[in-house]
Design a protein around this motif. Sequence first.
Motif, PDB file in Angstrom:
ATOM      1  N   ASN A  11       0.827  -1.210   0.000  1.00 51.82           N
ATOM      2  CA  ASN A  11       0.000   0.000   0.000  1.00 51.82           C
ATOM      3  C   ASN A  11       0.862   1.261   0.000  1.00 51.82           C
ATOM      4  N   GLY A  12       1.956   1.208  -0.741  1.00 54.42           N
ATOM      5  CA  GLY A  12       2.832   2.359  -0.827  1.00 54.42           C
ATOM      6  C   GLY A  12       3.868   2.458   0.271  1.00 54.42           C
ATOM      7  N   HIS A  13       3.905   1.486   1.195  1.00 53.57           N
ATOM      8  CA  HIS A  13       4.844   1.532   2.319  1.00 53.57           C
ATOM      9  C   HIS A  13       5.635   0.222   2.337  1.00 53.57           C
ATOM     10  N   ASP A  14       6.917   0.292   2.128  1.00 50.92           N
ATOM     11  CA  ASP A  14       7.759  -0.899   2.045  1.00 50.92           C
ATOM     12  C   ASP A  14       8.192  -1.304   3.449  1.00 50.92           C
ATOM     13  N   LEU A  15       7.276  -1.981   4.169  1.00 48.71           N
ATOM     14  CA  LEU A  15       7.542  -2.336   5.564  1.00 48.71           C
ATOM     15  C   LEU A  15       7.749  -3.824   5.763  1.00 48.71           C
ATOM     16  N   CYS A  16       7.046  -4.640   4.995  1.00 51.70           N
ATOM     17  CA  CYS A  16       7.003  -6.076   5.273  1.00 51.70           C
ATOM     18  C   CYS A  16       7.934  -6.900   4.397  1.00 51.70           C
ATOM     19  N   SER A 180      -5.063   8.407  12.142  1.00 50.81           N
ATOM     20  CA  SER A 180      -3.974   8.604  13.103  1.00 50.81           C
ATOM     21  C   SER A 180      -4.297   7.916  14.424  1.00 50.81           C
ATOM     22  N   ALA A 181      -3.272   7.321  15.022  1.00 49.01           N
ATOM     23  CA  ALA A 181      -3.431   6.683  16.335  1.00 49.01           C
ATOM     24  C   ALA A 181      -3.520   7.747  17.421  1.00 49.01           C
ATOM     25  N   ARG A 182      -4.215   7.407  18.498  1.00 47.15           N
ATOM     26  CA  ARG A 182      -4.343   8.334  19.629  1.00 47.15           C
ATOM     27  C   ARG A 182      -3.381   7.993  20.758  1.00 47.15           C
ATOM     28  N   LYS A 183      -3.078   6.711  20.891  1.00 46.03           N
ATOM     29  CA  LYS A 183      -2.206   6.268  21.975  1.00 46.03           C
ATOM     30  C   LYS A 183      -0.947   5.636  21.398  1.00 46.03           C
ATOM     31  N   THR A 184      -0.014   5.333  22.277  1.00 44.38           N
ATOM     32  CA  THR A 184       1.206   4.643  21.840  1.00 44.38           C
ATOM     33  C   THR A 184       0.829   3.263  21.310  1.00 44.38           C
ATOM     34  N   PRO A 185       1.167   2.934  20.072  1.00 46.60           N
ATOM     35  CA  PRO A 185       0.758   1.653  19.493  1.00 46.60           C
ATOM     36  C   PRO A 185       1.427   0.464  20.174  1.00 46.60           C
ATOM     37  N   TRP A 186       0.789  -0.682  20.017  1.00 52.76           N
ATOM     38  CA  TRP A 186       1.388  -1.929  20.492  1.00 52.76           C
ATOM     39  C   TRP A 186       2.670  -2.203  19.709  1.00 52.76           C
ATOM     40  N   ARG A 187       3.695  -2.688  20.408  1.00 52.64           N
ATOM     41  CA  ARG A 187       4.953  -3.062  19.773  1.00 52.64           C
ATOM     42  C   ARG A 187       5.413  -4.406  20.326  1.00 52.64           C
ATOM     43  N   ALA A 355      -2.577  -7.983   8.698  1.00 56.04           N
ATOM     44  CA  ALA A 355      -2.614  -7.609  10.110  1.00 56.04           C
ATOM     45  C   ALA A 355      -1.233  -7.206  10.606  1.00 56.04           C
ATOM     46  N   ILE A 356      -0.221  -7.976  10.235  1.00 60.72           N
ATOM     47  CA  ILE A 356       1.141  -7.672  10.691  1.00 60.72           C
ATOM     48  C   ILE A 356       1.657  -6.403  10.024  1.00 60.72           C
ATOM     49  N   HIS A 357       1.313  -6.214   8.756  1.00 57.90           N
ATOM     50  CA  HIS A 357       1.678  -4.963   8.093  1.00 57.90           C
ATOM     51  C   HIS A 357       1.063  -3.774   8.845  1.00 57.90           C
ATOM     52  N   ALA A 358      -0.199  -3.909   9.262  1.00 54.12           N
ATOM     53  CA  ALA A 358      -0.854  -2.825   9.994  1.00 54.12           C
ATOM     54  C   ALA A 358      -0.163  -2.564  11.328  1.00 54.12           C
ATOM     55  N   LEU A 359       0.287  -3.624  12.001  1.00 54.02           N
ATOM     56  CA  LEU A 359       1.021  -3.440  13.258  1.00 54.02           C
ATOM     57  C   LEU A 359       2.328  -2.679  13.015  1.00 54.02           C
ATOM     58  N   LEU A 360       3.019  -3.015  11.942  1.00 52.81           N
ATOM     59  CA  LEU A 360       4.251  -2.307  11.600  1.00 52.81           C
ATOM     60  C   LEU A 360       3.976  -0.843  11.271  1.00 52.81           C
ATOM     61  N   ARG A 361       2.913  -0.609  10.545  1.00 49.22           N
ATOM     62  CA  ARG A 361       2.551   0.770  10.182  1.00 49.22           C
ATOM     63  C   ARG A 361       2.216   1.573  11.434  1.00 49.22           C
ATOM     64  N   ALA A 362       1.538   0.958  12.378  1.00 48.31           N
ATOM     65  CA  ALA A 362       1.192   1.662  13.615  1.00 48.31           C
ATOM     66  C   ALA A 362       2.435   2.006  14.415  1.00 48.31           C
ATOM     67  N   SER A 363       3.342   1.035  14.554  1.00 42.43           N
ATOM     68  CA  SER A 363       4.521   1.268  15.389  1.00 42.43           C
ATOM     69  C   SER A 363       5.529   2.206  14.742  1.00 42.43           C
ATOM     70  N   SER A 364       5.599   2.217  13.407  1.00 41.75           N
ATOM     71  CA  SER A 364       6.596   3.042  12.737  1.00 41.75           C
ATOM     72  C   SER A 364       6.092   4.433  12.392  1.00 41.75           C
ATOM     73  N   GLU A 365       4.775   4.551  12.126  1.00 35.68           N
ATOM     74  CA  GLU A 365       4.258   5.829  11.642  1.00 35.68           C
ATOM     75  C   GLU A 365       3.049   6.330  12.419  1.00 35.68           C
TER      76      GLU A 365
END
Length: 456
Positions: A11-16, A180-187, A355-365
Amino acid sequence: MWQAIANALANGHDLCGHPQDVTITGDLSLCENRPVSELALAAVSSAAAAVRALSGTGGTAAVDRNLVDQWCKTSVTPIGWKLPSQWDDFARDYATRDGWIRLHTNAPHHRTAAHSVLGNPKTGEEAAERISDWAGEDLETEIVDAGGCAAVRYDTARWRTHPQGQAVAEEPVVAWTERSARKTPWRPTNAARPLAGLRVLDLTRVLAGPVCTRFLAAFGASVLRIDPESWNEEGNAVEMTVGKTCSTLDLKTEDGRSAFLKLAGEAHLMVSGYRADALERLGLGPEALQAANPDLITVSLNAYGWTGPWRTRRGFDSLVQRSTGLAAPGPDGQPKGLPYQVLDHSTGYLMAAAAIHALLRASSEGMVSSARLSLARQAHLLLDHWRDEPKPSDFVRSDLIRRDPTFETTAWGDLQRLPLPFAIEGISASWRCPAHPLRSDPLGWIDEAGNSVRIT
């Protein structure tokens, strides 16, 4: 196919990483005009690549293509007992006066709907006799309108010109939205068990969603599966409940919805297999979920796609195969399904990768992502990579594969489970508990050590 999956997940983000970066071992055990093994292999590889990226270990990842095929058939061999049947006696293909139709009657309410239209036949043979007098599309419409599940077999050309086929062709393999996230994402906190501590709310049934959450549980996620009292799929529970907590709620009641929203508030990820409008009709749509937990990541599955006239139609892999033309007629004219339910399994692994891509997106951005997938869109991946030249289609039986199975003691009996089809250096993949019946656990989160998780 590999590139299409990689692009859909990125989705335009080279994370996984790219699924083709995973080392592939084994011989191709199943390869025919429809590239069934290729789709399953690409999906599993995408999920393995995502776990590798999440862990940050930098270790190599490998996928065994032979074992991928076997896991998509069955991963378990009973010791001294027989697996419960996955199919109801009336779930089959029937000849109509102008073609073929498939009934899916595994769930009691789906069987009741079909039987009510057919005048309550007592046997499959009696049903076949009555169905032979129907025009296929008329019967399909009557059963679907009655709340049942049925699909006329179309050929591929007819599906591509059908309004639903055209709508699905325009959909992405994975449809993303984000905020945008409101709290510190799960890592992750444990590189060897990268999903340990992740709370997953599982609202999925046969089969794609359970494949997704089984994969997540293998890497440490605390998966809480919720089923109503009326639902049963014992033939699949042996395969799909390993590593999960299996509880129950009645989401049609105020108390059930209240308890569910509390769980949603405690979860990091929700995986859903409800039809496009089902949660909304229960008052549990996106607005209610975001009110309960603004940072909840969601991955959702729909059978026939998220747009078009059939977006709210009930569906299963076998039905989508008939609708899209993947179930080609055999020598006797009867539709022949694919060697295994690849739409379910490939979509399930892609859901896990998303799901894992979304977790990476949350923690990184700091973005909360939601992903939508469908069985019908995976069918288009197969159709788009169709080959005209004949290919061998013999399936390599699991007893011919060299393996070192694990053993489980379950409520049904002892069993052997095939070794996992993926391995990632430095990461341990295993489940905290064996397979067990639906609704057999208390409602709540359980960690890897088997302890109840208290939420403050």
